[in-house]
Every structure is written in structure tokens, then in C-alpha cells.
Motif scaffolding. Structure first.
Motif, PDB file in Angstrom:
ATOM      1  N   THR A   1       0.809  -1.326  -0.005  1.00 44.10           N
ATOM      2  CA  THR A   1       0.005   0.077   0.040  1.00 44.10           C
ATOM      3  C   THR A   1       0.798   1.205   0.005  1.00 44.10           C
ATOM      4  OG1 THR A   1      -0.034   0.146   2.389  1.00 44.10           O
ATOM      5  CG2 THR A   1      -1.809  -1.161   1.245  1.00 44.10           C
ATOM      6  N   ILE A   2       0.563   2.282  -0.670  1.00 43.09           N
ATOM      7  CA  ILE A   2       1.021   3.482  -0.812  1.00 43.09           C
ATOM      8  C   ILE A   2       0.139   4.560  -0.359  1.00 43.09           C
ATOM      9  CG2 ILE A   2       2.326   5.292  -2.106  1.00 43.09           C
ATOM     10  CD1 ILE A   2       3.371   3.002  -4.053  1.00 43.09           C
TER      11      ILE A   2
ATOM     12  N   GLN B   1      -3.306   3.279   0.274  1.00 44.51           N
ATOM     13  CA  GLN B   1      -4.110   2.885  -0.706  1.00 44.51           C
ATOM     14  C   GLN B   1      -3.396   1.743  -1.489  1.00 44.51           C
ATOM     15  OE1 GLN B   1      -6.966   4.289  -2.140  1.00 44.51           O
ATOM     16  NE2 GLN B   1      -6.812   5.644  -0.191  1.00 44.51           N
TER      17      GLN B   1
ATOM     18  N   THR C   1      -1.998  -1.066  -4.050  1.00 44.27           N
ATOM     19  CA  THR C   1      -1.502  -0.933  -5.470  1.00 44.27           C
ATOM     20  C   THR C   1      -0.510  -2.227  -5.651  1.00 44.27           C
ATOM     21  OG1 THR C   1      -0.196   0.310  -7.272  1.00 44.27           O
ATOM     22  CG2 THR C   1       0.810   0.329  -4.942  1.00 44.27           C
TER      23      THR C   1
ATOM     24  N   SER D   1       0.694   4.354  -8.001  1.00 42.24           N
ATOM     25  CA  SER D   1      -0.397   4.543  -6.787  1.00 42.24           C
ATOM     26  C   SER D   1      -1.347   5.591  -7.147  1.00 42.24           C
ATOM     27  CB  SER D   1       0.546   5.204  -5.756  1.00 42.24           C
ATOM     28  OG  SER D   1       0.863   6.681  -5.747  1.00 42.24           O
TER      29      SER D   1
END
Length: 171
Positions: A1-2, A5, A7, A13
Motif C-alpha cells: 500500500t502507498i 491505498q 497497489t 499509486s
């Protein structure tokens, strides 16, 4: 996650909103290995502060000598008095004005009576503004500014100019 969020590897992202100029934004990155182990990293984006606007030009624009008219002696064709070709009175309309050399990354502007001139050309070799619209006869105040990425400077010292296209004795 980045940044919270999800990905996948190699996929961009979701957009990340950065803080204001001059601030830092921490972006958490969680990497999950195939065995499920996670490692958290933090990337800090340091957004540069906005550049300040430049200082005001130190000197006023100058009515170029070729446009600075003078009353001429009919016998000698010399200006009366001899320095009157530098008195900022002109019968040339529209007149031309030279401004100080702008620094790298700066764009000059010319003002007439406090209003920014929109219809002038600027020659960056000679630093001369050529107005395209004549000024009304009478007294005017000419100033200049420079603009860079940080904004527009204050106005330069003023140059008082008189436009007199009907003065007796002008050539």
C-alpha cells in the motif's frame, strides 16, 4: 500500500496530495512479501518553498534619447538649453523607454500612470519597451517591475514624462 491505498508492484499509486510550499509530506509505504511478512517505509517529500518576488528595480525607466525632443535653435539646430534633450519632454508619441537589464528568469513590465501596459513590445537586447498606443498629451508617470517565479516586484522609482505633440518650436 502507498499512503493507505492498495497497489501492485510496477503500478502507479493513486495521486497523493502534497502539503503547502515549504512543507514536508510523509508517505507511508507498506511492502508485503509473498510469505505475508510486511515492512513499512516512509518516504518524505520536501516541497520547496516558493521563491520570493524580486526586489523593485533600483532605477526608473528612461525615455530614450532619440525620443526625448528638444526646442532647437533655428541657426545652430542645437537644443535650447543644451541639456533639454534629456528633460523627459517629448513630441514622439508613442515614446520608447529603456529599463534596467532584468536578471535571469525575470520578465520586465512597464506601467504608465500606475496601469500596467498591455500593448507594448519589449526588445530583450536593448531593454527597450515600445508602446503601440499613443499617450495623451500631458504629464505621465512611468515605472517598471520585474516578475519571476515568486511573483511581481514592487514598482521602480517613477520617471515623470511630458508628452507635448503641439509645442511650438519642435522640429
Amino acid at each position: 500500500t502507498i499512503n493507505g491505498q492498495g497497489t501492485s508492484s510496477g503500478v502507479a499509486s493513486a495521486p497523493i496530495t502534497l502539503g503547502a510550499p515549504g512543507s514536508n509530506t510523509d508517505i507511508p509505504i507498506v511492502v508485503t512479501a509473498p510469505n505475508g511478512n510486511q515492512k513499512t517505509y516512509t518516504a518524505t517529500v520536501r516541497r520547496a518553498a516558493s521563491a520570493p518576488p524580486p526586489p523593485a528595480p533600483a532605477s526608473a525607466p528612461d525615455l530614450i534619447a532619440a525620443d526625448d525632443s528638444c526646442l532647437r535653435d533655428p541657426v545652430t539646430n542645437n537644443c535650447i538649453p543644451p541639456t533639454s534633450d534629456a528633460d523627459n519632454i517629448t513630441n514622439t508619441n508613442p515614446p520608447r523607454f529603456q529599463v534596467p537589464q532584468p536578471a535571469a528568469g525575470e520578465t520586465p513590465s512597464l506601467y504608465v500612470d500606475g496601469n500596467k501596459v498591455q500593448d507594448a513590445t519589449f526588445d530583450s537586447v536593448t531593454n527597450i519597451f515600445t508602446l503601440t498606443t499613443p499617450l495623451s498629451d500631458g504629464d505621465h508617470t512611468i515605472t517598471s517591475t520585474v516578475t519571476n517565479a515568486g511573483g511581481e516586484s514592487p514598482q521602480s522609482p517613477p520617471l515623470p514624462v511630458t508628452i507635448d505633440t503641439v509645442a511650438p518650436g519642435f522640429p
